[in-house]
Each structure stands twice: as C-alpha cells, then as structure tokens.
Write a protein that holds these residues in place. Sequence first.
Motif, mmCIF file in Angstrom:
data_model
loop_
_atom_site.group_PDB
_atom_site.id
_atom_site.type_symbol
_atom_site.label_atom_id
_atom_site.label_comp_id
_atom_site.label_asym_id
_atom_site.label_seq_id
_atom_site.Cartn_x
_atom_site.Cartn_y
_atom_site.Cartn_z
ATOM 1 N N VAL A 123 0.868 -1.183 0.000
ATOM 2 C CA VAL A 123 0.000 0.000 0.000
ATOM 3 C C VAL A 123 0.900 1.227 0.000
ATOM 4 N N HIS A 124 0.845 1.993 -1.082
ATOM 5 C CA HIS A 124 1.750 3.129 -1.272
ATOM 6 C C HIS A 124 1.315 4.334 -0.438
ATOM 7 N N THR A 125 2.153 5.352 -0.472
ATOM 8 C CA THR A 125 1.898 6.536 0.352
ATOM 9 C C THR A 125 0.625 7.276 -0.034
ATOM 10 N N ASP A 126 0.131 7.052 -1.236
ATOM 11 C CA ASP A 126 -1.137 7.681 -1.632
ATOM 12 C C ASP A 126 -2.331 6.822 -1.243
ATOM 13 N N GLY A 127 -2.059 5.701 -0.538
ATOM 14 C CA GLY A 127 -3.143 4.854 -0.055
ATOM 15 C C GLY A 127 -3.696 3.900 -1.085
ATOM 16 N N SER A 128 -2.967 3.659 -2.163
ATOM 17 C CA SER A 128 -3.476 2.794 -3.228
ATOM 18 C C SER A 128 -2.504 1.662 -3.528
ATOM 19 N N ILE A 129 -3.006 0.656 -4.234
ATOM 20 C CA ILE A 129 -2.170 -0.425 -4.769
ATOM 21 C C ILE A 129 -2.392 -0.477 -6.290
ATOM 22 N N PHE A 130 -1.451 -1.105 -6.972
ATOM 23 C CA PHE A 130 -1.614 -1.315 -8.415
ATOM 24 C C PHE A 130 -1.931 -2.784 -8.657
ATOM 25 N N TYR A 131 -2.975 -3.016 -9.499
ATOM 26 C CA TYR A 131 -3.323 -4.394 -9.834
ATOM 27 C C TYR A 131 -3.526 -4.495 -11.344
ATOM 28 N N PRO A 132 -3.092 -5.618 -11.933
ATOM 29 C CA PRO A 132 -3.200 -5.754 -13.398
ATOM 30 C C PRO A 132 -4.620 -5.552 -13.903
ATOM 31 N N TYR A 133 -4.720 -4.959 -15.088
ATOM 32 C CA TYR A 133 -5.957 -4.681 -15.791
ATOM 33 C C TYR A 133 -6.708 -3.469 -15.233
ATOM 34 N N ILE A 134 -6.788 -3.351 -13.918
ATOM 35 C CA ILE A 134 -7.644 -2.300 -13.350
ATOM 36 C C ILE A 134 -6.834 -1.114 -12.844
ATOM 37 N N GLY A 135 -5.511 -1.240 -12.792
ATOM 38 C CA GLY A 135 -4.670 -0.105 -12.417
ATOM 39 C C GLY A 135 -4.687 0.173 -10.918
ATOM 40 N N LEU A 136 -4.691 1.481 -10.567
ATOM 41 C CA LEU A 136 -4.621 1.889 -9.160
ATOM 42 C C LEU A 136 -5.980 1.688 -8.472
ATOM 43 N N VAL A 137 -5.898 1.118 -7.283
ATOM 44 C CA VAL A 137 -7.109 0.890 -6.488
ATOM 45 C C VAL A 137 -6.883 1.509 -5.110
ATOM 46 N N LYS A 138 -7.798 2.384 -4.700
ATOM 47 C CA LYS A 138 -7.699 3.022 -3.395
ATOM 48 C C LYS A 138 -8.124 2.028 -2.318
ATOM 49 N N VAL A 139 -7.211 1.746 -1.387
ATOM 50 C CA VAL A 139 -7.515 0.743 -0.357
ATOM 51 C C VAL A 139 -7.353 1.290 1.068
ATOM 52 N N GLU A 140 -6.740 2.432 1.236
ATOM 53 C CA GLU A 140 -6.508 2.953 2.579
ATOM 54 C C GLU A 140 -7.833 3.218 3.295
ATOM 55 N N GLY A 141 -7.918 2.797 4.543
ATOM 56 C CA GLY A 141 -9.109 3.019 5.350
ATOM 57 C C GLY A 141 -10.221 2.021 5.097
ATOM 58 N N LYS A 142 -9.998 1.027 4.233
ATOM 59 C CA LYS A 142 -11.028 0.040 3.924
ATOM 60 C C LYS A 142 -10.714 -1.283 4.613
ATOM 61 N N THR A 143 -11.747 -2.064 4.852
ATOM 62 C CA THR A 143 -11.561 -3.413 5.371
ATOM 63 C C THR A 143 -11.246 -4.351 4.208
ATOM 64 N N VAL A 144 -10.772 -5.555 4.530
ATOM 65 C CA VAL A 144 -10.441 -6.507 3.453
ATOM 66 C C VAL A 144 -11.720 -6.913 2.707
ATOM 67 N N THR A 145 -12.847 -6.902 3.380
ATOM 68 C CA THR A 145 -14.107 -7.232 2.708
ATOM 69 C C THR A 145 -14.456 -6.171 1.672
ATOM 70 N N GLN A 146 -14.286 -4.912 2.036
ATOM 71 C CA GLN A 146 -14.556 -3.826 1.095
ATOM 72 C C GLN A 146 -13.582 -3.843 -0.075
ATOM 73 N N ILE A 147 -12.311 -4.162 0.192
ATOM 74 C CA ILE A 147 -11.322 -4.230 -0.897
ATOM 75 C C ILE A 147 -11.661 -5.376 -1.839
ATOM 76 N N ARG A 148 -12.080 -6.512 -1.284
ATOM 77 C CA ARG A 148 -12.455 -7.648 -2.129
ATOM 78 C C ARG A 148 -13.635 -7.296 -3.021
ATOM 79 N N GLU A 149 -14.616 -6.606 -2.489
ATOM 80 C CA GLU A 149 -15.770 -6.209 -3.308
ATOM 81 C C GLU A 149 -15.345 -5.241 -4.403
#
Length: 379
Positions: A123-149
């Motif tokens: 999780v980078h300093t901007d609170g996001s991760i990079f994933y193939p096909y979909i690019g940057l995904v904001k994950v900071e402050g979310k639960t793993v359930t919300q990230i999975r959805e």
Amino acid sequence: MMFKLKVTRKHRALISSILISVFITGCSIPGSHISTSNIEVINASSGAESHNINIYPLTAKNISRYKPSPTVSQTNPALDAEIERYEYRVGIGDILNITIWDHPELTIPAGSYRSSEEAGNWVHTDGSIFYPYIGLVKVEGKTVTQIRETLTNKLKNFIESPQVDVNVASFRSQKAYITGEINRPGQQPITNVPLTVLDAINSAGGLTESADWKQVSLTRNGEEQSLSLYGLIHRGDLTQNRLLLPGDIVHVPRNDNQKVFVMGEVRNPQLLTIDRSGMSLTEALSNVGGINELSADATGVFVIRGDQAPDTMANVFQLDIKDATALVLGTEFTLEPNDIVYVTASPISRWNRVVAQLIPTISGFNNLTEGALRVRTWP
C-alpha cells in the motif's frame, strides 16, 4: 596567706535566677507534638464547615467512612461489544495478499524463496495499490471485505465471475505504544486481532517490580484517562480494560510517588513505599518497628493528608491506641500516597528531654560552687 571564697546569699540568688530562667525559657522543648487546640475536630456526627486543618478521630463507628470502596470483579459489556464489531482497516505501508482463483497469471506466486510479504501488494503513500488490468485501487481506510468487493467489481469487465480473496500479509501501518515500567517497552502492532491494554502489556513482558499498578495512563488523541492494573489483573475488574486504537499510548509510571512518611516516636522512622496491594496504618507502624513505648503518646497517632480544597490546608486523622486493640481499626484505614504518619511524644517524655539537656548546666554550676569553696591561694 590563705583565704576562702564564700558563696554569699547574693551569689545563691543569682545562680537560682539563672536556673529558673533556663527552665522558663525552655520554650524550644525538644520533641514536637500536635495540639488540637484552636483546630476544628470533626466527629462522626459533625457537619462542621472546613477550616484550615480538620482532625477526624478514628473510631469503630466512623472508620468505615474512610475506607475506600472495594474493587470487585465485573464484566465489561461495552468492551465485548466493541471487540465484536472490530474490523481492521488497511493503512499505508501494509502489504496485501490478493488471490484470483483459476487465474494464476493475476496471482503473483510466492515461489520457493518468496514469502507472502515479499510477493504481496504494497500500500503506497497515496493509499493505493496497483493491480493488473484495473490499475490503481484506493484501499486505505477500507476493510479486506470492502477491498475484495472493489476488486471483484472492477475485474468483472475482464474476467467472468471472478473469485477474489484478500488478506493482509503484513501489518505495518498502525501501532500502539507501551512505555514506562514495562519489561519490553515499545511498539505493539494493531492487527486484525483486537488488541486490548491487558493483551499489550502481556505481549510486552509484563510490568517491572517498580511499576505503579494503580496509576496507568492511556492517552488517545491528546486526552488522558487513568486505569488501574491492580483492579484489572488482581481483582478481575474488566471495566479497567480498553481496546487499543492506532496511536494510543499506554504509560506505566514508576511507583516513586507511592510514598508514605512515618515520623515521630517510632522505633525506625523511614520512608515507606506502598505496594500494589496498598498499605494500612497498622502495617506502616509495624514496618517501622512499632511505636516507641517509652516516649510515644498512645493518644497521638496521626495521619496528615494534604487537601486540594482552597480553604483546607490538611486533613488529620487521629488514632488513639492506648488500648492495643485499636490497632485493628488501623488495619481498616488505608493510607494514600504522600500521607505523613506521625506519632507524637508524650508530655512526660518532653519534660525528661528538657531535664536531660539541663543536667550538664546544673552540674556545671555545682562544680563551680564547690570549686569556689575550695579555692586556696598559697604564698
């Protein structure tokens, strides 16, 4: 030629006047005492207003009012509900492990020499991760359930019915801090497993011998609250436990301020330290060898306690132990930090001390008189 120096009536009068003046000016009598004259003495049934100093006699009828409320074991439903609702929220620096079932090309293999932490998504300093096909995904402050959805909804455009699994491979973003008289002070990571004050202290190796069990502080967002580990650990009072949040600071101070001063007519005046189970008046007296039976005033065992009220200098509690069974009352009176236990000297003892100081002076006058009568001058 020989002559005798006579002590005339005038000399005797002079010597007598000096002795009398010495006795009269014995206002600086060695050994101090506490006088209750001109001081408000508040009995069990008195409702008098506060004065500079109040004296409270300790009797069998009123000793219970000065006894602190006992700590009893009890549950903490609020904490139980908080733990039940607890969910970890991802923060900057965490590492996520993301698996897309039946699509190994999207799942980074751990391999033989790579752990989940090394192969995961940072999780980078901007609170996001990079994933193939979909690019940057904001994950900071979310639960793993919300990230999975979120990942599932975004991958639907590229994969039919994606099955996504998300977990945290390394918890690095959030910490609580345990400081003070702890065997291993430092950081305690906040993870998906709820962390309480009791859990954190146990993980840090427990308390040192010099820890103050009753004045532990929890600081959260600049606000401080006091906790009693004595009540929590030794009495089972779970209301003293708290769920720790990111940034919380638990500080266990030294027991330096848990002191009681025992002074006056006792066998071994000294400074005592209140242990985690507390200290009674009788215990304090026994720790210094008891009162001095030859010089102490059994009616004058005082506990002097400062008062925060603006119109009261101190509250003084008096225990009369002329009857030794009164020490049972002393076991019911709990001392507080910075209390002064003072045993006064009896009036006869103070008189004996004055006489003891005057004996050398009296002896000196006697020697002077006898010597003067024997003075001879030889030719």
